[in-house]
Design a protein around this motif. Structure first.
Motif, PDB file in Angstrom:
ATOM      1  N   ARG A 173     -13.788   9.680   4.257  1.00 16.68           N
ATOM      2  CA  ARG A 173     -13.682   8.757   3.125  1.00 16.68           C
ATOM      3  C   ARG A 173     -12.532   7.791   3.405  1.00 16.68           C
ATOM      4  NH1 ARG A 173     -13.883  13.397  -1.652  1.00 16.68           N
ATOM      5  NH2 ARG A 173     -15.288  14.804  -0.515  1.00 16.68           N
ATOM      6  N   PRO A 174     -12.597   6.602   2.801  1.00 17.80           N
ATOM      7  CA  PRO A 174     -11.565   5.605   3.115  1.00 17.80           C
ATOM      8  C   PRO A 174     -10.155   6.065   2.740  1.00 17.80           C
ATOM      9  CG  PRO A 174     -13.457   4.563   2.075  1.00 17.80           C
ATOM     10  CD  PRO A 174     -13.662   6.052   1.951  1.00 17.80           C
ATOM     11  N   TYR A 175      -9.225   5.887   3.661  1.00 18.99           N
ATOM     12  CA  TYR A 175      -7.807   5.941   3.318  1.00 18.99           C
ATOM     13  C   TYR A 175      -7.371   4.558   2.851  1.00 18.99           C
ATOM     14  CZ  TYR A 175      -2.823   5.376   3.954  1.00 18.99           C
ATOM     15  OH  TYR A 175      -1.509   5.030   3.742  1.00 18.99           O
ATOM     16  N   TRP A 176      -7.691   3.534   3.656  1.00 21.03           N
ATOM     17  CA  TRP A 176      -7.499   2.159   3.193  1.00 21.03           C
ATOM     18  C   TRP A 176      -8.672   1.852   2.268  1.00 21.03           C
ATOM     19  CZ3 TRP A 176      -4.346  -2.006   2.928  1.00 21.03           C
ATOM     20  CH2 TRP A 176      -4.924  -3.211   2.553  1.00 21.03           C
ATOM     21  N   ASP A 177      -8.389   1.666   0.975  1.00 24.09           N
ATOM     22  CA  ASP A 177      -9.459   1.523  -0.018  1.00 24.09           C
ATOM     23  C   ASP A 177      -9.339   0.172  -0.709  1.00 24.09           C
ATOM     24  OD1 ASP A 177     -11.377   1.764  -1.946  1.00 24.09           O
ATOM     25  OD2 ASP A 177     -10.595   3.612  -2.832  1.00 24.09           O
ATOM     26  N   GLU A 178     -10.192  -0.765  -0.319  1.00 28.21           N
ATOM     27  CA  GLU A 178     -10.172  -2.070  -0.973  1.00 28.21           C
ATOM     28  C   GLU A 178     -11.356  -2.247  -1.916  1.00 28.21           C
ATOM     29  OE1 GLU A 178     -11.867  -5.342   1.935  1.00 28.21           O
ATOM     30  OE2 GLU A 178     -10.165  -4.347   2.912  1.00 28.21           O
ATOM     31  N   THR A 190       0.344  13.632  -5.043  1.00 33.60           N
ATOM     32  CA  THR A 190      -0.058  12.649  -4.037  1.00 33.60           C
ATOM     33  C   THR A 190       0.078  13.304  -2.672  1.00 33.60           C
ATOM     34  OG1 THR A 190       0.776  10.905  -5.485  1.00 33.60           O
ATOM     35  CG2 THR A 190       0.311  10.312  -3.196  1.00 33.60           C
ATOM     36  N   ASP A 191      -1.072  13.699  -2.088  1.00 36.07           N
ATOM     37  CA  ASP A 191      -1.034  14.496  -0.872  1.00 36.07           C
ATOM     38  C   ASP A 191      -1.656  13.745   0.302  1.00 36.07           C
ATOM     39  OD1 ASP A 191      -3.756  14.545  -1.390  1.00 36.07           O
ATOM     40  OD2 ASP A 191      -3.756  16.612  -2.124  1.00 36.07           O
ATOM     41  N   GLU A 192      -2.020  14.482   1.343  1.00 35.84           N
ATOM     42  CA  GLU A 192      -2.541  13.869   2.568  1.00 35.84           C
ATOM     43  C   GLU A 192      -3.904  13.225   2.369  1.00 35.84           C
ATOM     44  OE1 GLU A 192      -3.569  16.897   5.551  1.00 35.84           O
ATOM     45  OE2 GLU A 192      -3.264  18.366   3.945  1.00 35.84           O
ATOM     46  N   TYR A 193      -4.550  13.470   1.208  1.00 37.98           N
ATOM     47  CA  TYR A 193      -5.855  12.868   0.933  1.00 37.98           C
ATOM     48  C   TYR A 193      -5.744  11.647   0.018  1.00 37.98           C
ATOM     49  CZ  TYR A 193      -7.309  17.310   2.871  1.00 37.98           C
ATOM     50  OH  TYR A 193      -7.469  18.388   3.712  1.00 37.98           O
ATOM     51  N   ALA A 194      -4.533  11.163  -0.185  1.00 34.47           N
ATOM     52  CA  ALA A 194      -4.343   9.973  -1.014  1.00 34.47           C
ATOM     53  C   ALA A 194      -4.926   8.743  -0.327  1.00 34.47           C
ATOM     54  CB  ALA A 194      -2.859   9.770  -1.301  1.00 34.47           C
ATOM     55  N   ARG A 195      -5.239   7.728  -1.121  1.00 34.24           N
ATOM     56  CA  ARG A 195      -5.782   6.462  -0.628  1.00 34.24           C
ATOM     57  C   ARG A 195      -4.766   5.348  -0.876  1.00 34.24           C
ATOM     58  NH1 ARG A 195      -8.813   8.927  -4.106  1.00 34.24           N
ATOM     59  NH2 ARG A 195      -8.457   7.367  -5.722  1.00 34.24           N
ATOM     60  N   PHE A 196      -4.766   4.362  -0.007  1.00 33.08           N
ATOM     61  CA  PHE A 196      -3.882   3.202  -0.181  1.00 33.08           C
ATOM     62  C   PHE A 196      -4.697   2.038  -0.726  1.00 33.08           C
ATOM     63  CE2 PHE A 196      -1.634  -0.632   0.786  1.00 33.08           C
ATOM     64  CZ  PHE A 196      -0.284  -0.299   0.708  1.00 33.08           C
ATOM     65  N   LEU A 197      -4.212   1.436  -1.823  1.00 31.48           N
ATOM     66  CA  LEU A 197      -4.889   0.281  -2.435  1.00 31.48           C
ATOM     67  C   LEU A 197      -3.947  -0.913  -2.446  1.00 31.48           C
ATOM     68  CD1 LEU A 197      -6.495   2.804  -3.626  1.00 31.48           C
ATOM     69  CD2 LEU A 197      -7.146   1.255  -5.471  1.00 31.48           C
ATOM     70  N   PRO A 198      -4.478  -2.110  -2.211  1.00 33.98           N
ATOM     71  CA  PRO A 198      -3.642  -3.319  -2.236  1.00 33.98           C
ATOM     72  C   PRO A 198      -3.361  -3.776  -3.666  1.00 33.98           C
ATOM     73  CG  PRO A 198      -5.902  -3.909  -1.711  1.00 33.98           C
ATOM     74  CD  PRO A 198      -5.873  -2.404  -1.811  1.00 33.98           C
ATOM     75  N   HIS A 199      -2.489  -4.768  -3.785  1.00 33.18           N
ATOM     76  CA  HIS A 199      -2.164  -5.302  -5.115  1.00 33.18           C
ATOM     77  C   HIS A 199      -1.916  -6.803  -5.006  1.00 33.18           C
ATOM     78  CE1 HIS A 199       1.999  -5.308  -3.606  1.00 33.18           C
ATOM     79  NE2 HIS A 199       2.248  -6.184  -4.573  1.00 33.18           N
ATOM     80  N   VAL A 200      -1.934  -7.460  -6.157  1.00 27.30           N
ATOM     81  CA  VAL A 200      -1.618  -8.887  -6.246  1.00 27.30           C
ATOM     82  C   VAL A 200      -0.782  -9.130  -7.500  1.00 27.30           C
ATOM     83  CG1 VAL A 200      -3.612  -9.744  -4.979  1.00 27.30           C
ATOM     84  CG2 VAL A 200      -3.784  -9.389  -7.447  1.00 27.30           C
TER      85      VAL A 200
END
Length: 395
Positions: free
Chosen positions: A34-39, A383-393
């Protein structure tokens, strides 16, 4: 603060891999990727909101430095589990000579929902990661998707400027950049590669190697690289509690350059950063600044009023640990449970639930200034090793 959904860019995985995120997917226990980098979603902030958060981060950083001074002045190293007298002396010397030692960056983890004050969950000022995605990938995502927007993100410029200012503190020879070969995902490798790039843009001569490639020259009593050159300075993405206690730990302490012309190897981050990446810092902060709106009640001897009937609940955190390892959640009304290992007992402050996603804000500091934001989401409270990173504006 608002969470919005959107369609990922076509070919998003290849795009972010080219930008340094060679770990865009996470493998879950069931074998799925599953995505880690999640846009597929992003966060929106207002400018006044970000400016207020910047003020909070810089105030918290100043408070952490004051707490470090208190630990050194009062000799409270045992509260951090640091009992080796020699290590205590070297950390103290590092703190007193900190103006002579290069020190780059750190990341606060904050609980924030857009309504009340941000709450400090912890501070990783020794080996923080998620830097490449925060500094680079989310900036390029914004330029692709929201070219007229802004972002809380001056990380790259501030890192290059910091290296330029601190170059004079480095001893002669290349600045080595080291990561551990135990990093299977490539996150540590790419974090170090990115930081090396910022140093080179600042005009610093650099060399890359792994921690495992660092050698010891018995004849000269110095660390050497794979080409047998002396390692005069080294940025290491390797925790100090490992560096000081592994097989070569005694050599690290013997040769530690703490400024003042002593020692032969200058390590970045410096040894005094051990004071800020230890969860005992949370309890000492609460002791020094009781009731501060950006702190959570935290204790070292047990959960106190946080447990039992009427208690707000608490989180037990090992003094040293990353990616949520060893963290236990105790809901409101839970009895006091003391762990066998040394822990910090912090008031439970559940991360805000946004459509089943729980976000933690990673607020970056470069030198002493707020520099940017990265957001990680998880399905649970930790917030563990399965967390996802989401961008922001910023809109």
């Amino acid at each position: 603060m608002e969470r919005r959904t959107t369609e990922p860019r076509p070919g998003w995985q290849e795009i972010v891999e080219e930008q340094g995120i060679v770990y865009p997917l996470t493998r879950y226990p069931d074998g799925s990727l599953r995505p880690y980098w999640d846009e597929s979603a992003y966060y929106v902030f207002s400018l006044p909101e970000v400016e207020a958060l910047e003020d909070v981060v810089e105030e918290l950083h100043a408070m952490c430095l004051a707490a470090a001074a208190h630990i050194v002045e009062q000799g409270r190293f045992a509260d951090l589990g640091i009992t080796d007298r020699r290590l205590v002396a070297l950390i103290s010397e590092s703190w007193h000579r900190r103006a002579e030692l290069p020190s780059l960056y750190g990341r606060f983890d904050l609980r924030y929902d857009g309504t009340g004050p941000a709450k400090m969950l912890e501070y990783n000022a020794d080996t923080p990661t998620s830097l490449v995605e925060a500094a680079s990938a989310q900036w390029f995502w914004m330029e692709d998707r929201f070219p007229d927007a802004d972002q809380w993100n001056s990380l790259h410029e501030r890192l290059v400027a910091a290296w330029k200012r601190q170059a004079a503190l480095l001893p002669p020879g290349p600045l080595h950049f080291a990561h551990s070969e135990g990093d299977e995902l490539g996150e540590d490798l790419m974090t170090v590669a990115y930081l090396r790039e910022t140093a080179e843009q600042a005009g610093i001569d650099t060399e890359a190697l792994s921690i495992e490639q660092i050698g010891w020259d018995r004849l000269t009593g110095r660390f050497v690289d794979a080409r047998l050159r002396f390692i005069r300075s080294c940025f290491k993405l390797y925790p100090w509690e490992w560096l000081a206690t592994d097989r070569f730990g005694p050599h690290v302490l013997d040769t530690l350059d703490n400024g003042g012309g002593t020692g032969t190897t200058c390590w970045i981050e410096p040894a005094w950063k051990m004071l800020l990446s230890n969860k005992a810092l949370l309890a000492i902060l609460w002791e020094l600044y009781p009731g501060h709106p950006n702190l959570l009640p935290s204790y070292l001897d047990g959960p106190r009023e946080l447990a039992g009937d009427g208690g707000a609940g608490y989180v037990a955190k090992p003094l040293l640990g990353r990616e949520g390892a060893g963290v236990t959640i105790h809901e409101p009304g839970s009895p006091a449970v003391l762990r066998d290992e040394a822990c910090c007992y912090q008031e439970l402050a559940p991360l805000p639930d946004l459509d089943g996603n729980r976000a933690v804000l990673g607020a970056w500091v470069v030198e002493d200034e707020a520099a940017g934001l990265g957001i990680r989401e998880s399905a649970g409270l930790v917030t563990d090793e399965y967390a996802r990173f989401l961008p922001h504006v910023i809109l």
